[in-house]
Design a protein around this motif. Structure first.
Motif, PDB file in Angstrom:
ATOM      1  N   VAL A  35       1.820  -1.288  14.253  1.00 23.72           N
ATOM      2  CA  VAL A  35       0.507  -0.681  14.373  1.00 23.72           C
ATOM      3  C   VAL A  35       0.499   0.769  13.510  1.00 23.72           C
ATOM      4  N   PRO A  36       0.069   0.720  12.427  1.00 20.28           N
ATOM      5  CA  PRO A  36      -0.027   2.182  11.613  1.00 20.28           C
ATOM      6  C   PRO A  36      -0.123   3.659  12.714  1.00 20.28           C
ATOM      7  N   LEU A  37      -1.177   3.268  13.634  1.00 20.37           N
ATOM      8  CA  LEU A  37      -0.952   4.647  14.365  1.00 20.37           C
ATOM      9  C   LEU A  37       0.345   5.009  15.099  1.00 20.37           C
ATOM     10  N   SER A  38       1.221   3.720  15.480  1.00 20.36           N
ATOM     11  CA  SER A  38       2.141   3.849  16.315  1.00 20.36           C
ATOM     12  C   SER A  38       3.450   4.761  15.492  1.00 20.36           C
ATOM     13  N   LEU A  39       3.192   4.673  14.169  1.00 21.48           N
ATOM     14  CA  LEU A  39       4.098   5.436  13.072  1.00 21.48           C
ATOM     15  C   LEU A  39       3.792   6.950  12.951  1.00 21.48           C
ATOM     16  N   MET A  40       2.823   7.391  13.604  1.00 20.07           N
ATOM     17  CA  MET A  40       2.413   8.674  13.374  1.00 20.07           C
ATOM     18  C   MET A  40       3.311   9.753  13.816  1.00 20.07           C
ATOM     19  N   ASP A  41       4.337   9.467  14.785  1.00 22.47           N
ATOM     20  CA  ASP A  41       5.243  10.462  15.592  1.00 22.47           C
ATOM     21  C   ASP A  41       6.280  10.867  14.594  1.00 22.47           C
ATOM     22  N   THR A  42       6.388  10.362  13.308  1.00 20.48           N
ATOM     23  CA  THR A  42       7.390  10.797  12.499  1.00 20.48           C
ATOM     24  C   THR A  42       6.897  10.869  11.154  1.00 20.48           C
ATOM     25  N   ASP A  43       7.494  11.778  10.450  1.00 27.20           N
ATOM     26  CA  ASP A  43       7.070  12.123   8.912  1.00 27.20           C
ATOM     27  C   ASP A  43       7.395  10.747   8.266  1.00 27.20           C
ATOM     28  N   ILE A  44       8.504  10.039   8.203  1.00 26.67           N
ATOM     29  CA  ILE A  44       8.818   8.922   7.648  1.00 26.67           C
ATOM     30  C   ILE A  44       7.650   7.784   8.001  1.00 26.67           C
ATOM     31  N   GLY A  45       7.509   7.772   9.292  1.00 25.87           N
ATOM     32  CA  GLY A  45       6.495   6.789   9.495  1.00 25.87           C
ATOM     33  C   GLY A  45       5.169   7.052   9.023  1.00 25.87           C
ATOM     34  N   ALA A  46       4.824   8.360   8.982  1.00 24.54           N
ATOM     35  CA  ALA A  46       3.165   8.640   8.206  1.00 24.54           C
ATOM     36  C   ALA A  46       3.536   8.605   6.842  1.00 24.54           C
ATOM     37  N   GLU A  47       4.389   8.709   6.141  1.00 24.11           N
ATOM     38  CA  GLU A  47       4.740   8.534   4.879  1.00 24.11           C
ATOM     39  C   GLU A  47       4.622   7.013   4.399  1.00 24.11           C
ATOM     40  N   SER A  48       4.995   6.194   5.376  1.00 24.13           N
ATOM     41  CA  SER A  48       5.037   4.574   5.099  1.00 24.13           C
ATOM     42  C   SER A  48       3.524   4.188   5.106  1.00 24.13           C
ATOM     43  N   VAL A  49       2.689   4.764   6.087  1.00 27.68           N
ATOM     44  CA  VAL A  49       1.627   4.472   6.405  1.00 27.68           C
ATOM     45  C   VAL A  49       0.868   4.979   5.253  1.00 27.68           C
ATOM     46  N   LEU A  50       0.956   6.169   4.603  1.00 30.56           N
ATOM     47  CA  LEU A  50       0.179   6.600   3.431  1.00 30.56           C
ATOM     48  C   LEU A  50       0.558   5.878   2.345  1.00 30.56           C
ATOM     49  N   ASP A  51       1.912   5.384   2.092  1.00 32.05           N
ATOM     50  CA  ASP A  51       2.411   4.532   0.918  1.00 32.05           C
ATOM     51  C   ASP A  51       1.595   3.018   1.009  1.00 32.05           C
ATOM     52  N   THR A  52       1.400   2.574   2.128  1.00 32.03           N
ATOM     53  CA  THR A  52       0.670   1.418   2.591  1.00 32.03           C
ATOM     54  C   THR A  52      -0.760   1.516   1.900  1.00 32.03           C
ATOM     55  N   LEU A  53      -1.271   2.486   2.354  1.00 29.66           N
ATOM     56  CA  LEU A  53      -2.733   2.856   2.066  1.00 29.66           C
ATOM     57  C   LEU A  53      -2.987   2.773   0.571  1.00 29.66           C
ATOM     58  N   GLY A  54      -2.121   3.748  -0.224  1.00 28.32           N
ATOM     59  CA  GLY A  54      -1.942   3.729  -1.485  1.00 28.32           C
ATOM     60  C   GLY A  54      -1.782   2.427  -2.293  1.00 28.32           C
ATOM     61  N   ARG A  55      -0.897   1.415  -1.835  1.00 28.63           N
ATOM     62  CA  ARG A  55      -0.798   0.238  -2.376  1.00 28.63           C
ATOM     63  C   ARG A  55      -2.136  -0.641  -2.308  1.00 28.63           C
ATOM     64  N   ILE A  56      -2.654  -0.350  -0.916  1.00 30.58           N
ATOM     65  CA  ILE A  56      -3.887  -1.373  -0.755  1.00 30.58           C
ATOM     66  C   ILE A  56      -5.034  -0.564  -1.687  1.00 30.58           C
ATOM     67  N   GLU A  57      -4.915   0.519  -1.884  1.00 31.90           N
ATOM     68  CA  GLU A  57      -6.132   1.191  -2.747  1.00 31.90           C
ATOM     69  C   GLU A  57      -5.923   0.466  -4.159  1.00 31.90           C
ATOM     70  N   HIS A  58      -4.804   0.610  -4.605  1.00 32.04           N
ATOM     71  CA  HIS A  58      -4.426   0.058  -6.005  1.00 32.04           C
ATOM     72  C   HIS A  58      -4.197  -1.468  -6.160  1.00 32.04           C
ATOM     73  N   GLY A  59      -4.380  -2.156  -5.065  1.00 38.09           N
ATOM     74  CA  GLY A  59      -4.341  -3.567  -5.132  1.00 38.09           C
ATOM     75  C   GLY A  59      -2.886  -4.337  -4.865  1.00 38.09           C
ATOM     76  N   VAL A  60      -1.997  -3.357  -4.538  1.00 37.17           N
ATOM     77  CA  VAL A  60      -0.555  -3.740  -4.775  1.00 37.17           C
ATOM     78  C   VAL A  60      -0.068  -4.190  -3.165  1.00 37.17           C
ATOM     79  N   PHE A  61      -0.060  -5.408  -2.795  1.00 33.13           N
ATOM     80  CA  PHE A  61       0.275  -5.775  -1.314  1.00 33.13           C
ATOM     81  C   PHE A  61       1.656  -6.178  -1.118  1.00 33.13           C
ATOM     82  N   ALA A  62       2.639  -6.161  -2.009  1.00 35.79           N
ATOM     83  CA  ALA A  62       3.931  -6.565  -1.702  1.00 35.79           C
ATOM     84  C   ALA A  62       4.853  -5.443  -1.810  1.00 35.79           C
TER      85      ALA A  62
END
Length: 153
Positions: free
Chosen positions: A126-153
């Motif tokens: 769950v993305p919210l569960s990854l907010m406790d670390t910088d790397i987890g938050a960056e992974s969520v932000l990266d995933t959001l960027g991929r969604i925004e640009h239509g890159v899902f893999a």
């Protein structure tokens, strides 16, 4: 008129400021990254915890878990009135991710649903569960960027 349904409605947008309670809670109008650094170093008002729980529609226990801060510590900080710099940074990080999710999904309700739902790209976390670390938050932000640009893999 302030009805219970209106009280549960998501905000018009999930900005960092709105998640943290706005100028009334922050006692500042941070506009640059360095403004945020100064605010974090001073410590954010513990009223931002209540604002975040209301705005993000999470319990204090869920917020504490997302931030990696013991719930008893959050309760103590609420009594003391100010979060320390590390706790403030974690809360701002969560607010930044919520703001980014709002930008990507263009709807605060959809953004919060995504943040609270398991995500296969994040190993079913769950993305919210990854907010406790910088790397987890960056992974969520990266995933959001991929969604925004239509890159899902």
């Amino acid at each position: 008129m302030n009805t219970p349904a209106a009280a549960l409605a998501p905000p018009a947008s999930l900005s960092i400021e709105s998640v943290l309670g706005g100028q009334g809670v922050l006692h500042a109008r941070p506009r640059t990254a360095l403004d945020w650094v100064a605010l974090i170093r001073r410590g954010i008002s513990s009223a931002a915890v209540d604002s975040a729980t209301k705005t993000l529609h999470v319990t204090q226990a869920e917020l504490a878990g997302a931030l990696g801060i013991p719930e008893r510590t959050l309760a103590r900080r609420k009594r003391e009135g100010t979060l320390n710099s590390e706790e403030s940074a974690k809360l701002v990080r969560l607010a930044r991710v919520a703001e980014r999710a709002q930008e990507v999904f263009e709807d605060p309700e959809v953004a919060m649903h995504w943040l609270k739902s398991p995500n296969t790209t994040l190993g079913s976390a769950v993305p919210l569960s990854l907010m406790d670390t910088d790397i987890g938050a960056e992974s969520v932000l990266d995933t959001l960027g991929r969604i925004e640009h239509g890159v899902f893999a």
